[in-house]
Write an enzyme that holds these catalytic residues in place. Structure first.
Site, PDB file in Angstrom:
ATOM      1  N   ALA A 101       0.827  -1.205   0.000  1.00  0.00           N
ATOM      2  CA  ALA A 101       0.000   0.000   0.000  1.00  0.00           C
ATOM      3  C   ALA A 101       0.867   1.262   0.000  1.00  0.00           C
ATOM      4  CB  ALA A 101      -0.927  -0.002   1.205  1.00  0.00           C
ATOM      5  N   HIS A 124       9.379  -8.377  -3.762  1.00  0.00           N
ATOM      6  CA  HIS A 124       8.029  -8.899  -3.952  1.00  0.00           C
ATOM      7  C   HIS A 124       7.574  -8.416  -5.324  1.00  0.00           C
ATOM      8  CE1 HIS A 124       4.220 -10.519  -2.932  1.00  0.00           C
ATOM      9  NE2 HIS A 124       3.657  -9.459  -2.392  1.00  0.00           N
ATOM     10  N   GLY A 153      12.294 -11.090   7.159  1.00  0.00           N
ATOM     11  CA  GLY A 153      13.548 -10.377   7.354  1.00  0.00           C
ATOM     12  C   GLY A 153      14.238 -10.781   8.643  1.00  0.00           C
ATOM     13  N   GLU A 244      -0.417 -31.420  21.343  1.00  0.00           N
ATOM     14  CA  GLU A 244      -0.617 -32.374  20.261  1.00  0.00           C
ATOM     15  C   GLU A 244      -0.841 -31.691  18.915  1.00  0.00           C
ATOM     16  OE1 GLU A 244      -0.176 -35.500  20.139  1.00  0.00           O
ATOM     17  OE2 GLU A 244       0.064 -35.926  22.274  1.00  0.00           O
ATOM     18  N   GLU A 248       4.343 -30.088  19.562  1.00  0.00           N
ATOM     19  CA  GLU A 248       5.114 -31.229  19.069  1.00  0.00           C
ATOM     20  C   GLU A 248       5.534 -31.013  17.621  1.00  0.00           C
ATOM     21  OE1 GLU A 248       4.806 -36.111  18.595  1.00  0.00           O
ATOM     22  OE2 GLU A 248       3.217 -35.000  19.631  1.00  0.00           O
TER      23      GLU A 248
END
Length: 348
Positions: A101, A124, A153, A244, A248
């Site tokens: 922007a 980009h 970065g 979980e 992990e």
């Protein structure tokens, strides 16, 4: 260039062995690299370039948080830190690292100072690829190219300090001087890339936008949230559900996948985990494939670009953004994560 084989497909890449840092310094010895914007990519690239002996200045809005950060990082007002327009005048390579922007907003000033022989550098492909939306059309007598690190970065800087490299893509859009390719590759090496693979502006932005919305951020958060919610609904504690679902994965499994590959992980887990993963991964692929196809179409048609521009240009964007981020931050899953992280041995 070196020829490497990726799953049997030959690809030309640039490594630091054949294009050395010493050669990059030679290519860039007469350049002044102006980093315009000191937000996401700016600090990592600027500091790595400086540490590698390249002449670097920073252009940033005065008295902003990023201006203060640049001072903290050792850039000196009036010597290596300037307001944006002053840096544009001094730079021979303009690294345009403002947000998408902000790139639209500042483009008239930038274009005015892109005199013949200078280079315009992006990390980009957004501004150039979607120029019907952004209005960013460079003069014909300047080099235009990009180096896009495949990570933040912060990661680029952290890996540089660890004497490692973050892989980057590079693309040459316009070679007005005949030196565009060596300039862009030299910059890719000097910012600390592990190796460089060639692309073009469209492919870079298409893959980047899909990745951000997909497995890098959007899809992975969606998977986390879905699994966590199912576990909690079925009576599992926040600690168990978070461990979980996320802990992990990030602390144990992903480092091993990074080192050895998912095939190695499958071959070195319990037979129960192995059988379940082999039975279920294609089902997850098949469910998600139509969603990724829809996402890719949304990106390539410019729908995502227009949505980003429309949203980010609204006066209350920062307020609405903070509300969305706050809701995420305060959710049970990420509050559980905050507690779990605090219990890691290195934090005690």
């Amino acid at each position: 260039m070196a020829t490497l084989y990726f799953g049997g497909v030959a690809e030309q890449v640039v490594t630091r062995e054949e294009f050395t840092l010493e050669h990059a310094r030679e290519v860039l010895k007469d350049e002044v690299v102006a980093i315009i914007g000191y937000g996401v990519q700016g600090p990592g690239q600027a500091l790595n370039l400086r540490d590698n002996g390249i002449t670097v200045i920073v252009g940033q809005r005065k008295n902003s948080k990023s201006w203060d950060k640049a001072i903290h990082d050792g850039f000196v007002p009036g010597k290596t830190l300037f307001e944006i327009e002053a840096a544009l005048i001094l730079g021979t390579i303009i690294c345009y690292l403002l947000s998408d922007a902000a790139q639209i907003e500042y483009w008239p000033k930038v274009k005015k100072h892109l005199t013949s022989g200078k280079a315009l550098y992006f990390s980009h492909g957004f501004g150039i690829t979607f120029n019907t939306h952004t209005g960013i059309v460079p003069p014909s007598d300047v080099d235009v190219f990009l180096v896009a690190p495949k990570g933040s970065g912060t990661s680029l800087r952290r890996m540089f300090l660890e004497n490692r490299g973050l892989n980057s893509s590079y693309a040459l859009y316009q070679d007005a001087t005949g030196r565009g390719r060596e300039r862009v590759v030299a910059l890719g090496i000097a910012i600390g890339s592990g190796y460089l693979f060639e692309t073009d502006f469209k492919k870079e932005v298409y893959s980047d936008l899909v990745g951000e919305r997909g497995t890098l951020m959007g899809a992975i958060l969606g998977l986390f949230a879905a699994q966590y919610e199912v576990l909690r609904k079925n009576g599992h504690s926040p600690s168990e559900a978070f461990n979980e679902t996320i802990e992990e994965l990030t602390q144990s499994l992903m480092p091993l996948v990074s080192e050895n590959g998912m095939d190695w992980m499958y071959a070195n887990c319990s037979t129960t985990a192995q059988r379940g993963a082999l039975d279920w991964w294609k089902r997850f692929r098949d469910v998600n494939l139509p969603l990724f196809e829809a996402l890719y179409e949304s990106v390539t048609t410019g729908q995502e670009a227009q949505q980003v521009i429309d949203s980010n240009s609204k006066s209350d964007y920062r307020i609405r953004l903070e509300a969305e981020l706050s809701a995420l931050r305060e959710s049970e899953m990420w509050q559980a994560g905050k507690t779990v992280r605090s219990l890691r041995p290195e934090n005690n």
